[in-house]
Design a protein around this motif. Structure first.
Motif, mmCIF file in Angstrom:
data_model
loop_
_atom_site.group_PDB
_atom_site.id
_atom_site.type_symbol
_atom_site.label_atom_id
_atom_site.label_comp_id
_atom_site.label_asym_id
_atom_site.label_seq_id
_atom_site.Cartn_x
_atom_site.Cartn_y
_atom_site.Cartn_z
ATOM 1 N N ILE A 191 0.715 -1.116 -0.045
ATOM 2 C CA ILE A 191 0.111 0.038 0.150
ATOM 3 C C ILE A 191 1.017 1.271 0.013
ATOM 4 N N VAL A 192 0.588 1.988 -1.161
ATOM 5 C CA VAL A 192 1.505 3.299 -1.065
ATOM 6 C C VAL A 192 0.813 4.511 -1.212
ATOM 7 N N ASP A 193 0.961 5.431 -0.237
ATOM 8 C CA ASP A 193 0.087 6.420 -0.098
ATOM 9 C C ASP A 193 1.122 7.695 -0.223
ATOM 10 N N LEU A 194 0.539 8.545 -1.163
ATOM 11 C CA LEU A 194 1.338 9.766 -2.209
ATOM 12 C C LEU A 194 0.591 10.834 -1.936
ATOM 13 N N CYS A 195 1.335 12.057 -1.921
ATOM 14 C CA CYS A 195 0.795 13.382 -1.928
ATOM 15 C C CYS A 195 0.992 13.704 -3.557
ATOM 16 N N THR A 196 0.078 13.488 -4.501
ATOM 17 C CA THR A 196 0.389 13.811 -5.875
ATOM 18 C C THR A 196 -0.135 14.906 -6.333
ATOM 19 N N TRP A 197 0.385 15.580 -7.524
ATOM 20 C CA TRP A 197 0.113 16.682 -8.411
ATOM 21 C C TRP A 197 -0.526 16.054 -9.816
ATOM 22 N N LYS A 198 -1.429 16.098 -10.268
ATOM 23 C CA LYS A 198 -1.798 15.265 -11.442
ATOM 24 C C LYS A 198 -1.401 16.291 -12.657
ATOM 25 N N GLY A 199 -0.749 15.177 -13.687
ATOM 26 C CA GLY A 199 -0.230 15.869 -14.842
ATOM 27 C C GLY A 199 1.079 15.572 -14.972
ATOM 28 N N PHE A 200 1.736 15.999 -16.022
ATOM 29 C CA PHE A 200 3.253 15.940 -16.379
ATOM 30 C C PHE A 200 3.947 17.263 -16.244
ATOM 31 N N GLU A 201 3.147 18.264 -16.108
ATOM 32 C CA GLU A 201 3.873 19.562 -15.945
ATOM 33 C C GLU A 201 4.492 19.873 -14.668
ATOM 34 N N PHE A 202 5.680 20.409 -14.744
ATOM 35 C CA PHE A 202 6.399 20.482 -13.238
ATOM 36 C C PHE A 202 5.817 21.477 -12.351
ATOM 37 N N VAL A 203 5.674 21.081 -11.354
ATOM 38 C CA VAL A 203 4.986 21.976 -10.295
ATOM 39 C C VAL A 203 5.863 23.166 -9.990
ATOM 40 N N TYR A 204 7.158 22.875 -9.931
ATOM 41 C CA TYR A 204 8.070 23.707 -9.584
ATOM 42 C C TYR A 204 7.980 24.939 -10.377
ATOM 43 N N ASN A 205 7.682 24.908 -11.631
ATOM 44 C CA ASN A 205 7.327 26.039 -12.364
ATOM 45 C C ASN A 205 6.407 27.072 -11.779
ATOM 46 N N TYR A 206 5.667 26.700 -10.735
ATOM 47 C CA TYR A 206 4.828 27.754 -10.128
ATOM 48 C C TYR A 206 5.467 28.258 -8.971
ATOM 49 N N LEU A 207 6.546 27.693 -8.374
ATOM 50 C CA LEU A 207 7.198 28.339 -7.246
ATOM 51 C C LEU A 207 8.244 29.352 -7.433
ATOM 52 N N TYR A 208 8.286 30.115 -8.331
ATOM 53 C CA TYR A 208 9.059 31.248 -8.276
ATOM 54 C C TYR A 208 8.441 32.355 -7.416
ATOM 55 N N LEU A 209 9.670 33.008 -6.713
ATOM 56 C CA LEU A 209 9.105 33.961 -5.815
ATOM 57 C C LEU A 209 8.407 35.175 -6.286
ATOM 58 N N ALA A 210 8.261 35.672 -7.518
ATOM 59 C CA ALA A 210 7.428 36.536 -8.264
ATOM 60 C C ALA A 210 6.082 35.932 -8.103
ATOM 61 N N ASN A 211 5.768 34.594 -8.417
ATOM 62 C CA ASN A 211 4.413 34.232 -8.198
ATOM 63 C C ASN A 211 4.153 33.930 -6.959
ATOM 64 N N LEU A 212 4.729 33.856 -5.980
ATOM 65 C CA LEU A 212 4.461 33.302 -4.470
ATOM 66 C C LEU A 212 4.159 34.640 -3.961
ATOM 67 N N ARG A 213 4.780 35.735 -4.248
ATOM 68 C CA ARG A 213 4.853 37.149 -3.450
ATOM 69 C C ARG A 213 3.561 37.820 -4.225
ATOM 70 N N ALA A 214 3.055 37.335 -5.146
ATOM 71 C CA ALA A 214 1.998 38.443 -6.119
ATOM 72 C C ALA A 214 0.721 38.512 -5.091
ATOM 73 N N ASN A 215 -0.039 39.625 -5.331
ATOM 74 C CA ASN A 215 -1.208 39.682 -4.871
ATOM 75 C C ASN A 215 -2.387 38.480 -4.965
ATOM 76 N N TRP A 216 -3.056 38.570 -3.838
ATOM 77 C CA TRP A 216 -3.939 37.223 -3.784
ATOM 78 C C TRP A 216 -4.821 36.764 -5.150
ATOM 79 N N ASP A 217 -5.263 37.689 -5.692
ATOM 80 C CA ASP A 217 -6.003 37.333 -6.973
ATOM 81 C C ASP A 217 -5.244 36.636 -8.186
#
Length: 530
Positions: A322-348
């Motif tokens: 039994i293998v329990d995982l935290c997955t993110w669906k699809g093949f696009e790399f999630v780290y592409n969304y973790l640039y500081l400019a993205n993370l520091r943006a306004n909420w909207d």
């Protein structure tokens, strides 16, 4: 659904100063008398050097944090890890070593000839140990995902020395998520060059401290090698699964292009992020090896594409894994969304970005270990308590479909923790996670993986970190204990951050210990008992 229009989460990505000595925290509530020891955590603490910014979440210079618990009192301390990357940046007042998403420009003081020759030296790999801290024998190491780990003093937070894993064992790097068995044995996985130049993944084992008191790292060895789906392009690996008899490696479609990685970055201003690409057709391959014999099982498990960073837990049951995982669906790399400019943006804008990103889902996969060709076309999973399936196909691959254990639109259950000492690699019931709301950490969550019941701690404009479970010394049940998390609450009053202690049974607050300094984002850590 909680909203964050005030943008207090931006404080998670703000440079802070280290402390010259520990500060006393102000306690409200009641700290359990049995809670004695230190919470040690790592994360970025310096997000620019002079006028030069770091661009990615995994670039800021490593800051080591410690909350000490003693007789109901709490102190907080933090120091920058004196890595080569940090020391050279401080000395030269510029970014000297290329980080995950930030290219370090060549030394402007060097002439064209020495610049030309440094092209052939290849990449200076970063030792920025911002991801995790873990024990090896009696020592503690801060780490990232390269071949360099940094020995630190867990009491003073001083840096002792840099260690190059390449000198001891055949790996190009190792993850920041080793498994540590109760006797002190350390297992980890890293990319390596296998037979006839093909890529592979090595599982390394570091034995426990022996009577001779020799550094266990000297006795590191490779115990098994997993093959690579593509000779020239290893998958990015962040963690793996371990039970008493098996090792589980999940090979995802996020690939490292070695030609880009090995070519001269300085010629085209590249960094690590530039070397990732996605294989859009392979899906996900799962591999299993016998831990004690170091033998690969010749079973080809396949499923549809996802990113994977964190295994929750893995266990054996009646001929199944039994293998329990935290997955993110699809093949696009999630780290592409973790640039500081993205993370520091306004909420909207943060929300807009997260809408496009791969969607998170906690999943259970069930891998049958005993395969009979007569069962082709059938679901091999016979366990009564799961809807996960494993279908034997005519090409002898086994197609897996998961049971979903947690799913909410753009709400991730991530940074999972369990009662590790007693339940790692064994049947278990509870996991504790950090809730990400469009990548913003805004709640702590306990999940019953059997019934899918959840318990949540959440407060407005409060941004917690990975929850760490600490078992009660006389615990009778899996969830007897507390959960520790560092929370920042930039909006509310004079105290910008606190250590939160929750009752692990129902996620209700037991106590908090407030400090008068901001604490930036931390990724992983541990509780070291006194």
């Amino acid at each position: 659904r909680v909203e964050h229009p005030a943008g207090g989460y931006k404080k998670l990505f703000e440079t802070v100063e280290e402390l010259s000595s520990p500060v006393t925290a102000h306690v409200t509530g009641w700290i359990p008398t049995w809670l004695r020891g230190s919470l040690l955590r790592c994360g970025p603490g310096l997000f620019e050097v002079g006028a030069e910014p770091f661009y990615h979440l995994f670039d800021g210079q490593a800051l080591l944090h410690k909350f000490d618990f003693k007789e109901g009192h709490v102190t907080y301390h933090r120091r920058f890890v004196r890595t080569d990357a940090y020391v050279r940046a401080m000395t030269e007042k510029r970014i000297v070593i290329t980080e995950f998403g930030t290219y370090a420009y060549p030394d402007p003081c060097k002439n064209i000839f020495s610049r030309f020759f440094s092209y052939f030296k290849g990449v200076e790999v970063t030792d920025n140990a911002l991801v995790n801290v873990y024990p090896v024998g009696e020592d503690y190491y801060a780490c990232t995902e390269t071949n360099f780990i940094t020995k630190i003093n867990p009491d003073t937070l001083e840096t002792i020395k840099q260690v190059d894993l390449c000198k001891y064992v055949s790996v190009n790097g190792a993850t920041a998520h080793p498994h540590i068995e109760n006797d002190g044995t350390v297992y980890n996985i890293g990319n390596c060059f296998g037979k006839n130049f093909a890529l592979a993944y090595n599982i390394i084992r570091i034995p426990p401290l022996q009577a001779d008191k020799d550094d266990p790292i000297n006795k590191s060895e490779v115990v098994v090698q997993f093959p690579c789906s593509d000779r020239f392009k290893p998958s990015y690996v962040h963690s793996f699964g371990l039970t008493s008899n098996y090792i589980v490696f999940v090979e995802t479609p996020v690939k490292i292009n070695l030609l880009k990685f090995l070519s001269s970055w300085s010629l085209w201003g590249a960094n690590y992020m530039d070397c990732f690409e996605s294989n859009e057709t392979m899906g996900v391959w799962l591999h299993v090896a016998e831990k004690k014999k170091g033998r690969l099982l010749n079973i080809k498990y396949r499923t549809s594409a996802f990113n994977l960073f964190h295994h929750i837990n893995t266990y054996e049951d009646n001929g199944f894994l039994i293998v329990d995982l935290c997955t993110w669906k699809g093949f696009e790399f999630v780290y592409n969304y973790l640039y500081l400019a993205n993370l520091r943006a306004n909420w909207d804008e943060v929300k807009r970005q997260a809408e496009k990103a791969p969607q998170p889902e906690a999943r259970r996969y069930v891998l049958p270990l005993n395969i009979d060709k007569a069962d082709t076309g059938k679901n091999l999973v016979t366990l009564p308590y799961t809807t996960a399936t494993a279908t034997l196909r005519s090409d002898e691959t086994i197609w897996l479909e998961p049971e979903v254990i947690f799913s909410g639109p753009r709400h991730a259950f991530e940074f999972p923790q369990i009662n590790y000492k007693k339940y790692c690699g064994k049947p278990y019931t509870y996991t504790y996670g950090l809730g990400l709301n469009h990548f913003v950490p805004d709640r702590l969550c306990k999940l019953n993986v059997k019934t899918k019941e959840t318990w949540v701690w959440q407060e407005p404009d409060s941004y917690p970190s990975e929850p760490i479970f600490v078992s009660h010394p006389d615990a009778l049940e899996e969830d007897d204990g507390v959960v520790l998390s560092i929370v920042i609450s930039p909006g509310a009053g004079p105290k910008p951050a606190y250590l939160l202690i929750l009752n692990a049974k129902d996620m209700s607050e037991v106590a908090r210990a407030e400090v008068e300094v901001n604490i930036p984002v931390t990724f992983h850590g541990l509780f070291k008992r006194a």
